[in-house]
Design a protein around this motif. Sequence first.
Motif, short mmCIF file in Angstrom:
data_model
loop_
_atom_site.label_atom_id
_atom_site.label_comp_id
_atom_site.label_asym_id
_atom_site.label_seq_id
_atom_site.Cartn_x
_atom_site.Cartn_y
_atom_site.Cartn_z
N ARG A 141 0.84 -1.19 0.00
CA ARG A 141 0.00 0.00 0.00
C ARG A 141 0.88 1.24 0.00
O ARG A 141 1.78 1.38 0.82
CB ARG A 141 -0.91 -0.01 1.22
CG ARG A 141 -1.93 1.12 1.24
CD ARG A 141 -2.86 0.97 2.43
NE ARG A 141 -3.74 -0.19 2.25
CZ ARG A 141 -4.20 -0.92 3.26
NH1 ARG A 141 -3.83 -0.65 4.50
NH2 ARG A 141 -5.00 -1.94 3.03
N THR A 142 0.65 2.14 -0.95
CA THR A 142 1.45 3.35 -1.08
C THR A 142 1.46 4.12 0.23
O THR A 142 0.43 4.38 0.83
CB THR A 142 0.87 4.25 -2.19
OG1 THR A 142 0.92 3.53 -3.42
CG2 THR A 142 1.67 5.53 -2.31
N GLY A 143 2.65 4.49 0.65
CA GLY A 143 2.80 5.26 1.88
C GLY A 143 3.02 4.40 3.10
O GLY A 143 3.44 4.90 4.15
N ARG A 144 2.75 3.09 2.99
CA ARG A 144 2.93 2.22 4.15
C ARG A 144 4.08 1.24 3.96
O ARG A 144 4.62 0.74 4.93
CB ARG A 144 1.63 1.46 4.44
CG ARG A 144 0.48 2.37 4.86
CD ARG A 144 -0.73 1.58 5.30
NE ARG A 144 -0.45 0.72 6.44
CZ ARG A 144 -1.36 -0.08 6.99
NH1 ARG A 144 -2.58 -0.13 6.49
NH2 ARG A 144 -1.05 -0.83 8.02
N ARG A 145 4.42 0.94 2.72
CA ARG A 145 5.54 0.04 2.51
C ARG A 145 6.84 0.83 2.39
O ARG A 145 6.84 2.04 2.17
CB ARG A 145 5.33 -0.80 1.26
CG ARG A 145 5.34 -0.02 -0.04
CD ARG A 145 5.48 -0.97 -1.22
NE ARG A 145 5.38 -0.28 -2.49
CZ ARG A 145 6.37 0.41 -3.04
NH1 ARG A 145 7.52 0.55 -2.40
NH2 ARG A 145 6.20 1.00 -4.21
N LEU A 164 10.28 2.34 0.94
CA LEU A 164 10.75 2.84 -0.35
C LEU A 164 11.90 1.96 -0.80
O LEU A 164 12.90 1.81 -0.10
CB LEU A 164 11.21 4.29 -0.22
CG LEU A 164 11.69 4.96 -1.50
CD1 LEU A 164 10.51 5.25 -2.42
CD2 LEU A 164 12.44 6.25 -1.18
N ARG A 165 11.76 1.34 -1.98
CA ARG A 165 12.78 0.41 -2.47
C ARG A 165 13.66 1.11 -3.51
O ARG A 165 13.17 1.54 -4.55
CB ARG A 165 12.11 -0.81 -3.11
CG ARG A 165 11.14 -1.55 -2.19
CD ARG A 165 10.57 -2.77 -2.88
NE ARG A 165 9.54 -3.41 -2.08
CZ ARG A 165 8.27 -3.54 -2.46
NH1 ARG A 165 7.89 -3.06 -3.63
NH2 ARG A 165 7.40 -4.15 -1.70
N ASP A 219 11.33 1.21 -6.55
CA ASP A 219 10.79 2.54 -6.80
C ASP A 219 11.74 3.43 -7.58
O ASP A 219 11.30 4.34 -8.29
CB ASP A 219 10.43 3.22 -5.48
CG ASP A 219 9.33 2.49 -4.74
OD1 ASP A 219 8.21 2.42 -5.26
OD2 ASP A 219 9.60 1.95 -3.64
N TRP A 223 13.13 6.82 -12.11
CA TRP A 223 11.93 6.27 -11.48
C TRP A 223 10.80 6.26 -12.52
O TRP A 223 10.90 6.89 -13.57
CB TRP A 223 11.54 7.10 -10.26
CG TRP A 223 11.03 8.48 -10.59
CD1 TRP A 223 9.74 8.89 -10.78
CD2 TRP A 223 11.85 9.66 -10.82
NE1 TRP A 223 9.70 10.22 -11.09
CE2 TRP A 223 10.97 10.72 -11.12
CE3 TRP A 223 13.22 9.91 -10.79
CZ2 TRP A 223 11.42 12.01 -11.40
CZ3 TRP A 223 13.68 11.19 -11.07
CH2 TRP A 223 12.78 12.23 -11.37
N ASN A 232 4.76 6.58 -10.43
CA ASN A 232 4.96 6.05 -9.07
C ASN A 232 4.48 7.08 -8.05
O ASN A 232 5.01 8.19 -7.97
CB ASN A 232 6.45 5.74 -8.85
CG ASN A 232 6.70 5.00 -7.55
OD1 ASN A 232 6.09 5.28 -6.52
ND2 ASN A 232 7.61 4.05 -7.58
N HIS A 264 4.54 6.84 -4.65
CA HIS A 264 5.06 6.68 -3.28
C HIS A 264 5.49 8.04 -2.73
O HIS A 264 6.36 8.70 -3.31
CB HIS A 264 6.24 5.71 -3.28
CG HIS A 264 6.51 5.10 -1.93
ND1 HIS A 264 6.80 5.86 -0.81
CD2 HIS A 264 6.53 3.80 -1.51
CE1 HIS A 264 6.99 5.07 0.21
NE2 HIS A 264 6.83 3.81 -0.19
N LEU A 301 9.21 8.78 -2.30
CA LEU A 301 9.99 9.05 -3.51
C LEU A 301 10.10 10.55 -3.73
O LEU A 301 11.17 11.06 -4.09
CB LEU A 301 9.35 8.36 -4.71
CG LEU A 301 10.02 8.58 -6.06
CD1 LEU A 301 11.47 8.11 -6.04
CD2 LEU A 301 9.25 7.83 -7.17
#
Length: 320
Positions: free
Chosen positions: A83-87, A89-90, A137, A283, A287, A289, A292
């Motif tokens: 979920r965006t904002g909860r996982r 940043l890769r 990301d 990127w 995306n 996130h 990011l």
Amino acid sequence: MDLDTVRTFVAAADTGQFQEAAAELAVTQQAVSKRIAVLERALGVRLFTRTARGARLTVDGQAFLPHARELLRVAERAVASVRTGRRALRVDVITSRGAASGLMRAFHRAHPAIDLDVVMLHDIGTALDAIRSGTIDASFRAVAMPGRPLPEDIESVRVLDEPLQLLTGPAHALAGARSVTVAQLAGHRIWMPGVVPGTEWTAYYDDLVARFGVTIEATGPNFGSDALLDTIAGSPELATFMGEHTLPRLPPAGAPDVRPAGHGLRRIPVTGPAPVYPHSLVWHRDNPHPALAALRAHLAATTAGHDAPGTWTPDWVIPR
């Protein structure tokens, strides 16, 4: 197994009433009954018995309940992981000892609350595929190498021009120099076993060789940076290029190395012009996130300008 039926089963077990479970789930009582029936058919057992007071779990229902709760917890964790904002940043930094890794360490110090997952992907094609699939990301790369423009859905921004330095052992003819020009490197053996075909850094050094006539030897297996430093330290003929921000840390230019006894490595600035390695962040344009955006803002605020007077990069490098 349909998670809606499992969720309905847990709600009915907790409330003891199909009607109350229906109200909790915002569905009809008939929908609750149908979902429970579907789950019972899938499992091949009865989960509830109807009583005057509502619904009571059977022995099989009691056995299934803790597993049903765990199924719902696992499902929630799975959703939260992407979920965006909860996982996390890769971000791909290529190698743990490069300048990109240092940039990400500085970002982490400035934003310790942002979860990071740092990975290392060798090939730019692999990195771009991972960005487009959502596996990562962002990635730090030199773009865009000849014949391989960035895909239209990939964005990039130049974040760091890293000056190249000459690394020598104490017995090398240039070991005592405070700086060397690119022209002075003609005839000297620059050993770089990590330069392999198909990578952006190979494209960079191919252009460096063509432009200035230096000799780069990529012979022999690449046993890593520690083995490279050991060889350079003991050789009166071999030198190598190392980025100014690349680890392991060495002493200031012109000063002796104090790493392992006897290394005596020298790090010498290269001038006339100074070759710089261009690092860009890439990127996917879609995306969302939020971290990011924070990374891009941090890099824009903390990294220096590009294409400074007296520096050199290949013509194919994206200027911004």
